[in-house]
Design a protein around this motif. Sequence first.
Motif, PDB file in Angstrom:
ATOM      1  N   GLN A  50      15.546  -7.464  31.072  1.00 17.11           N
ATOM      2  CA  GLN A  50      14.243  -7.587  30.317  1.00 17.11           C
ATOM      3  C   GLN A  50      14.252  -8.807  29.296  1.00 17.11           C
ATOM      4  O   GLN A  50      15.665  -9.429  29.155  1.00 17.11           O
ATOM      5  CB  GLN A  50      14.112  -6.438  29.396  1.00 17.11           C
ATOM      6  N   TRP A  53      13.765  -9.825  23.324  1.00 16.49           N
ATOM      7  CA  TRP A  53      13.071  -9.330  22.296  1.00 16.49           C
ATOM      8  C   TRP A  53      12.655  -7.796  22.679  1.00 16.49           C
ATOM      9  O   TRP A  53      11.937  -7.076  22.232  1.00 16.49           O
ATOM     10  CB  TRP A  53      11.854 -10.070  22.047  1.00 16.49           C
ATOM     11  N   SER A  54      12.833  -7.182  23.945  1.00 13.36           N
ATOM     12  CA  SER A  54      12.485  -6.220  24.688  1.00 13.36           C
ATOM     13  C   SER A  54      13.661  -5.337  25.104  1.00 13.36           C
ATOM     14  O   SER A  54      14.301  -5.549  26.009  1.00 13.36           O
ATOM     15  CB  SER A  54      11.418  -6.498  25.713  1.00 13.36           C
ATOM     16  N   GLY A  55      14.024  -4.210  24.337  1.00 13.61           N
ATOM     17  CA  GLY A  55      14.853  -3.463  24.566  1.00 13.61           C
ATOM     18  C   GLY A  55      16.430  -3.584  24.566  1.00 13.61           C
ATOM     19  O   GLY A  55      17.358  -3.134  25.572  1.00 13.61           O
ATOM     20  N   MET A  56      16.808  -4.605  23.663  1.00  7.42           N
ATOM     21  CA  MET A  56      18.006  -4.859  23.527  1.00  7.42           C
ATOM     22  C   MET A  56      18.878  -3.597  22.601  1.00  7.42           C
ATOM     23  O   MET A  56      18.400  -3.187  22.028  1.00  7.42           O
ATOM     24  CB  MET A  56      18.235  -6.347  22.419  1.00  7.42           C
ATOM     25  N   VAL A  57      20.078  -3.473  23.137  1.00 10.43           N
ATOM     26  CA  VAL A  57      20.999  -2.532  22.556  1.00 10.43           C
ATOM     27  C   VAL A  57      22.067  -3.127  22.104  1.00 10.43           C
ATOM     28  O   VAL A  57      22.635  -3.896  22.859  1.00 10.43           O
ATOM     29  CB  VAL A  57      21.177  -1.558  23.557  1.00 10.43           C
ATOM     30  N   GLY A  64      19.616   0.961  19.314  1.00 14.63           N
ATOM     31  CA  GLY A  64      18.269   0.373  19.726  1.00 14.63           C
ATOM     32  C   GLY A  64      17.737  -0.707  18.502  1.00 14.63           C
ATOM     33  O   GLY A  64      16.832  -1.433  18.878  1.00 14.63           O
ATOM     34  N   SER A  65      18.364  -0.566  17.396  1.00 15.34           N
ATOM     35  CA  SER A  65      17.592  -1.269  16.161  1.00 15.34           C
ATOM     36  C   SER A  65      18.382  -2.615  16.131  1.00 15.34           C
ATOM     37  O   SER A  65      19.257  -2.933  15.380  1.00 15.34           O
ATOM     38  CB  SER A  65      17.928  -0.568  15.036  1.00 15.34           C
TER      39      SER A  65
END
Length: 128
Positions: A50, A53-57, A64-65
């Motif tokens: 992805q 900026w989408s779904g980074m952990v 996930g913040s």
Amino acid sequence: MPEGFSTYETWPFECLHCLRVWEEEYLVHRQTDGHGNDVVIWTREGTQVQPPWSGMVCPHCGCGSVTTFPTGYLAHHAEITTVRRAAAPAALDMAGQRRPTPLLPYALLAISLLVFTGSEIYGQVVGR
């Protein structure tokens, strides 16, 4: 035949939970499909992923913040090394030291409690 190009982009991240800072490098393929639409494919280490900026952990705590910085931001403000997901060390700051717990939220809470208690005592003494 779709036309396009590929570029490498390095994105800096910070976990809002454990305050870990790291960078990840992506190979970004930009092309147009047969209908004139732009297509962007993000890959990391040969695997399609992805966008950053989408779904980074966070690779350290799994939270996930996560926030990002503008590309190149950290290069101008701090020295940092790229972190590989397979070898995620403990929550350390950029100098390799353990990051202390932020005290600002606790200080604000203590000040607000003191103000509230002081106003209640003042009200009792003056006799509302």
